[in-house]
Design a protein around this motif. Structure first.
Motif, mmCIF file in Angstrom:
data_model
loop_
_atom_site.group_PDB
_atom_site.id
_atom_site.type_symbol
_atom_site.label_atom_id
_atom_site.label_comp_id
_atom_site.label_asym_id
_atom_site.label_seq_id
_atom_site.Cartn_x
_atom_site.Cartn_y
_atom_site.Cartn_z
ATOM 1 N N MET A 104 0.830 -1.201 0.000
ATOM 2 C CA MET A 104 0.000 0.000 0.000
ATOM 3 C C MET A 104 0.868 1.256 0.000
ATOM 4 O O MET A 104 0.563 2.235 -0.683
ATOM 5 C CB MET A 104 -0.933 -0.008 1.208
ATOM 6 C CG MET A 104 -2.004 -1.087 1.151
ATOM 7 S SD MET A 104 -3.124 -1.029 2.563
ATOM 8 C CE MET A 104 -3.964 0.536 2.286
ATOM 9 N N ASP A 105 1.965 1.227 0.764
ATOM 10 C CA ASP A 105 2.861 2.382 0.837
ATOM 11 C C ASP A 105 3.473 2.720 -0.515
ATOM 12 O O ASP A 105 3.630 3.901 -0.855
ATOM 13 C CB ASP A 105 3.995 2.110 1.832
ATOM 14 C CG ASP A 105 3.537 2.136 3.282
ATOM 15 O OD1 ASP A 105 2.474 2.717 3.559
ATOM 16 O OD2 ASP A 105 4.244 1.558 4.131
ATOM 17 N N GLU A 106 3.821 1.710 -1.289
ATOM 18 C CA GLU A 106 4.649 1.934 -2.481
ATOM 19 C C GLU A 106 3.952 1.645 -3.803
ATOM 20 O O GLU A 106 4.573 1.759 -4.856
ATOM 21 C CB GLU A 106 5.921 1.088 -2.368
ATOM 22 C CG GLU A 106 6.750 1.437 -1.137
ATOM 23 C CD GLU A 106 8.143 0.823 -1.165
ATOM 24 O OE1 GLU A 106 8.575 0.362 -2.238
ATOM 25 O OE2 GLU A 106 8.798 0.815 -0.106
ATOM 26 N N ARG A 107 2.701 1.271 -3.774
ATOM 27 C CA ARG A 107 1.979 0.975 -5.014
ATOM 28 C C ARG A 107 0.656 1.726 -5.089
ATOM 29 O O ARG A 107 -0.348 1.214 -5.559
ATOM 30 C CB ARG A 107 1.756 -0.531 -5.148
ATOM 31 C CG ARG A 107 3.027 -1.352 -5.345
ATOM 32 C CD ARG A 107 3.759 -0.975 -6.638
ATOM 33 N NE ARG A 107 4.923 -1.820 -6.884
ATOM 34 C CZ ARG A 107 6.131 -1.592 -6.412
ATOM 35 N NH1 ARG A 107 6.354 -0.527 -5.643
ATOM 36 N NH2 ARG A 107 7.138 -2.400 -6.701
ATOM 37 N N GLY A 108 0.674 2.969 -4.607
ATOM 38 C CA GLY A 108 -0.483 3.847 -4.790
ATOM 39 C C GLY A 108 -1.677 3.516 -3.928
ATOM 40 O O GLY A 108 -2.819 3.804 -4.322
ATOM 41 N N GLY A 109 -1.451 2.966 -2.741
ATOM 42 C CA GLY A 109 -2.565 2.564 -1.896
ATOM 43 C C GLY A 109 -3.069 3.620 -0.949
ATOM 44 O O GLY A 109 -4.125 3.431 -0.329
ATOM 45 N N LEU A 110 -2.349 4.747 -0.818
ATOM 46 C CA LEU A 110 -2.691 5.726 0.223
ATOM 47 C C LEU A 110 -2.694 7.151 -0.323
ATOM 48 O O LEU A 110 -1.897 7.492 -1.205
ATOM 49 C CB LEU A 110 -1.692 5.643 1.374
ATOM 50 C CG LEU A 110 -1.632 4.319 2.149
ATOM 51 C CD1 LEU A 110 -0.395 4.280 3.030
ATOM 52 C CD2 LEU A 110 -2.890 4.125 2.984
ATOM 53 N N LEU A 111 -3.562 7.955 0.213
ATOM 54 C CA LEU A 111 -3.598 9.390 -0.062
ATOM 55 C C LEU A 111 -3.853 10.086 1.269
ATOM 56 O O LEU A 111 -4.910 9.907 1.884
ATOM 57 C CB LEU A 111 -4.705 9.723 -1.068
ATOM 58 C CG LEU A 111 -4.872 11.202 -1.436
ATOM 59 C CD1 LEU A 111 -3.593 11.764 -2.038
ATOM 60 C CD2 LEU A 111 -6.049 11.394 -2.392
ATOM 61 N N LEU A 112 -2.877 10.826 1.737
ATOM 62 C CA LEU A 112 -2.926 11.457 3.055
ATOM 63 C C LEU A 112 -3.259 10.434 4.144
ATOM 64 O O LEU A 112 -4.030 10.692 5.060
ATOM 65 C CB LEU A 112 -3.933 12.601 3.077
ATOM 66 C CG LEU A 112 -3.402 13.959 2.615
ATOM 67 C CD1 LEU A 112 -4.519 14.978 2.542
ATOM 68 C CD2 LEU A 112 -2.286 14.459 3.537
ATOM 69 N N GLY A 113 -2.674 9.253 4.004
ATOM 70 C CA GLY A 113 -2.848 8.217 5.016
ATOM 71 C C GLY A 113 -4.154 7.466 4.923
ATOM 72 O O GLY A 113 -4.450 6.649 5.796
ATOM 73 N N LEU A 114 -4.958 7.697 3.884
ATOM 74 C CA LEU A 114 -6.248 7.043 3.716
ATOM 75 C C LEU A 114 -6.219 6.094 2.528
ATOM 76 O O LEU A 114 -5.486 6.316 1.559
ATOM 77 C CB LEU A 114 -7.355 8.078 3.516
ATOM 78 C CG LEU A 114 -7.514 9.111 4.625
ATOM 79 C CD1 LEU A 114 -8.622 10.096 4.283
ATOM 80 C CD2 LEU A 114 -7.780 8.450 5.967
ATOM 81 N N ALA A 115 -7.038 5.055 2.578
ATOM 82 C CA ALA A 115 -7.091 4.070 1.502
ATOM 83 C C ALA A 115 -7.596 4.723 0.223
ATOM 84 O O ALA A 115 -8.685 5.312 0.191
ATOM 85 C CB ALA A 115 -7.989 2.903 1.904
ATOM 86 N N ARG A 116 -6.796 4.624 -0.833
ATOM 87 C CA ARG A 116 -7.134 5.229 -2.114
ATOM 88 C C ARG A 116 -8.261 4.480 -2.807
ATOM 89 O O ARG A 116 -8.357 3.263 -2.771
ATOM 90 C CB ARG A 116 -5.911 5.208 -3.042
ATOM 91 C CG ARG A 116 -4.838 6.207 -2.725
ATOM 92 C CD ARG A 116 -5.200 7.604 -3.190
ATOM 93 N NE ARG A 116 -5.441 7.682 -4.616
ATOM 94 C CZ ARG A 116 -4.494 7.914 -5.528
ATOM 95 N NH1 ARG A 116 -3.230 8.073 -5.138
ATOM 96 N NH2 ARG A 116 -4.786 7.995 -6.809
#
Length: 716
Positions: free
Chosen positions: A508-520
């Motif tokens: 999630m950290d490195e494959r676009g899983g988060l935006l401002l700490g929230l699930a994308r």
């Protein structure tokens, strides 16, 4: 969870067209280039920026994107079959009608100038106040829902007060005209008044939930309105302050958690002696078992055991004859319900109730055991990838095709494991030991399968949620992988320091899983699903990452004035889905706040593990009163005396104590960095040496007495 029926789509289209057009035509469709860069990045650039600047705060995360532009709230009577919706501009959703009060003469369809502000009376009561201005006058609409004696069996009415203030010196006229969608036949209702300079005029109406299309609204006098207003305030204040109470230095949080409880009570519908937990009204009329069970868990954690028990028994009434419980969500429902049943007993010790539900819990465990047995077949002398897992079935509400999923297995393992502990604590020793052995065997099979299913994604290994298809993993860390994979983490299948947590978090950290700490989710977030990810950060000691998610939830996962949680919000535009208030989101927010303050970790009890350092600036205090734990009700408070270089903590003796204590109580006192290092601790006036960094370790039996703890600091 966005499985919608055609009728729900029609409802949303009507609401958008009738309510939000004025708003949408003023909405900016372009956003900051920095935000666009963040949306295209594989890592959480904005989250990293917040973390680099210091401890996350609400203001720190709220600066990046606009607040949601289409917040919706509901009002009404606890567990009533009906409800009243309140749109962003005060338009009322009453039964099959949307009613709006158009202003001016002739009536203007866009009777708003400048910003609209929304709030809940008292900060958290189901009484919505909407304020705006138009044509030189100030308007304030107050809406609540009421039935006779606040009964679920009596008809629901909407009560409305429209207060109009004339800030000018000269007298002005005001006209209010009632419009409806769908439009009714007959004359249009209109009400007028003259308001002297500096004066006010108030209009009062009541509206039946089953709207009379020939009348729409019924004028009432101020006494009728004030009477139902006071009844409503009294009832909800007593209910929302009845059990666990949390007081932090942030008023937003003190109000929000009670609002989350309130909205969820309104999303429960009493029908023919059963209680149906809806994820939202009217957009989710079906019951999502996984979400409903976690809501019951949240109720138990906040002390609402009476409600949790009756809701859980209503869910059990839908259990299949073979022991499985499954709804439109999927196979995880069964484990989530077992977990919630077990936790309710562990927190309440209501043995009479538990003996009623235990036989059905055993049937559920038996279903898991029988189902797992069908996959325990060796192939050429070796265990296949899914050996010991549940057979294929629907694993998530939006993905109903049968599949084997680690979400299904982790939740059913959790349910069986917690059920076994509850059986043992209830004196059912043989059942407890039997199902603990089965749960341990189940966990071994899950972990072995996960180890074999790992995928190399260029530098590290990632866990596919669906081991045979790897479908979600192929889509990247955002979208459905970022929604479903964290639910595995929330079962705490892995220990806090287990490297296997990174199989999900790193992806999630490195494959676009988060935006401002929230699930994308596309260009937006589905914030509630981040709970498992954030919980893992808390357990690992990454408190700032935990707080990033927590404050982003407050800023973007709900309306900022009325704390109404949404399922999906598209951050760059401030556009939100109309799925609010959303039970699952409110639930995960409640659970996250609880984990921040009181968490059971194995046989230990963690206190204040995720609190912001800013909460212990000089003169500030934090208190938790009556928090249910398996050891009894816990009360503690922390008060900062930073100018004296100390923090005082009081931990009260457990009330309603149980037959055992935690092994250790770990109290974390997170102070501003400027206060320096912890250099000494006294407990009840005696020196205490079991501490390091910001952590004070106590022996569990010490909770028999009142503990007055003084932590002393010195600059580094």
């Amino acid at each position: 969870m966005r499985a919608r029926t055609l009728s729900i789509l029609i409802w949303m289209c009507l609401l958008i067209s009738s309510v939000a057009y004025c708003q949408l035509r003023m909405m900016p469709w372009e956003f900051d280039p920095g935000a666009e860069r963040a949306l295209k990045a594989n890592t959480d650039l904005l989250g990293e920026e917040v973390l680099a600047s210091g401890e996350p705060s609400f203001d720190g995360v709220a600066q990046y994107f606009p607040a949601m532009k289409r917040p919706r709230a509901i009002v009404g009577v606890k567990e009533h079959p009906d409800f009243i919706g309140v749109a962003w501009d005060g338009t009322l959703e009453v039964g099959k009608y949307w009613l709006s009060f158009r202003l001016g003469d002739p009536p203007s369809p866009y009777g708003i100038e400048g910003p609209v502000t929304r709030s809940l009376l008292g900060g958290y009561l189901p009484i919505v106040e909407t304020k705006w201005q138009f044509d030189g006058l100030l308007y304030e609409e107050t809406v609540l829902g009421h039935s006779q004696n606040l009964s679920t069996d009596e008809p629901l009415w909407a009560y409305v007060r429209l207060r109009v203030t004339n800030p000018r010196q000269q007298e002005l006229g005001v006209r209010i005209t009632v419009y409806s969608v769908p439009a009714r036949g007959g004359p249009v209702l209109s009400y007028a008044a003259r308001i002297p300079g500096g004066g006010q005029h108030q209009f009062y109406f009541k509206i039946p939930h089953h709207v009379d299309p020939q009348h729409l609204v019924f004028p009432i006098d101020s006494k009728d309105f004030e009477r139902v207003l006071e009844e409503t305030k009294t009832f909800w204040n007593e209910l929302l302050n009845q059990h666990q109470q949390i007081r932090t230095p942030e008023a937003r949080i003190n109000d929000a958690y009670r609002a989350w409880l309130m909205y969820n009570f309104l999303n429960v519908q009493k029908t023919k002696g059963n209680w149906e937990i809806h994820d939202g009204r009217p957009f989710y009329e079906e019951i999502f078992g996984y979400s409903a069970a976690l809501y019951c868990d949240a109720l138990a954690r906040y002390g609402y055991g009476t409600e949790a028990e009756k809701y859980l028994q209503s869910m059990l009434s839908a259990q299949h004859p073979d022991g499985q419980y499954i709804t439109v969500f999927g196979v995880p429902d069964n484990g989530a319900l077992l977990f919630a049943l077990a936790r309710q007993y562990e927190l309440s010790r209501d043995l009479e109730w538990f003996k009623k539900v235990a036989p059905q819990m055993i049937k559920s465990c038996e279903w898991i055991r029988r189902s797992r047995a069908t996959t325990k077949t060796m192939l050429s002398g070796t265990k296949p990838l899914t050996y010991g897992l549940l057979p294929a079935g629907p694993s998530y509400c939006d993905h109903q095709d049968p599949v084997q999923s680690y979400m299904s297995d982790s939740y059913n393992w959790l349910g069986m494991h917690e059920a076994a502990l509850a059986f043992r604590e209830a004196g059912m020793a043989s059942e407890g030991e039997k199902w603990l052995r089965e749960a341990d065997d189940y966990r071994d099979d899950i972990l072995a399968s996960m180890q074999a299913a790992l995928v190399d994604v260029g530098g590290f290994r990632a866990l596919p949620v669906e081991p045979l298809t790897q479908r979600l993993l192929k889509e990247g860390g955002g979208d459905y992988y970022g929604l479903i994979a964290p639910t595995i983490l929330e079962t705490e299948l892995f220990g806090p320091d287990d490297e296997r947590n990174s199989w999900i978090t790193k992806y999630m950290d490195e494959r676009g899983g988060l935006l401002l700490g929230l699930a994308r989710f596309a260009d937006g977030v589905d914030h509630a699903y981040t709970y498992g990810y954030a919980l893992t950060q808390l357990r690992k000691g990454n408190v700032d990452k935990f707080l990033l998610t927590f404050y982003s939830m407050l800023a973007y996962g709900m309306s900022r004035g009325t704390y109404s949680a949404v399922e999906v919000s598209f951050l760059p535009y401030g556009i939100n889905e109309l799925t609010l208030p959303h039970t699952y989101s409110n639930t995960q927010q409640l659970r996250m706040l609880q984990m921040m303050l009181v968490k059971e970790e194995g046989d230990d009890l963690w206190l204040a593990f995720g609190t912001p350092r800013a909460w212990l600036e000089d003169g500030k205090s934090l208190s938790v009163k009556g928090a249910p734990t398996r050891y009894g009700l816990l009360t503690y408070n922390l008060t900062s005396h930073a100018q004296e270089h100390e923090v005082k903590a009081v931990v009260e003796p457990l009330s309603a104590p149980r037959d055992r204590f935690p092994k250790q109580v770990k109290l974390r006192i997170r102070v501003p960095v400027s206060l320096g290092n912890l250099k000494g601790v006294t407990i009840n006036g005696n020196q205490w040496h079991s501490f390091h960094d910001d952590l004070i370790q106590l022996e569990g039996p010490m909770l028999k007495q009142r503990l007055e703890i003084v932590a002393k600091y010195q600059g580094s």
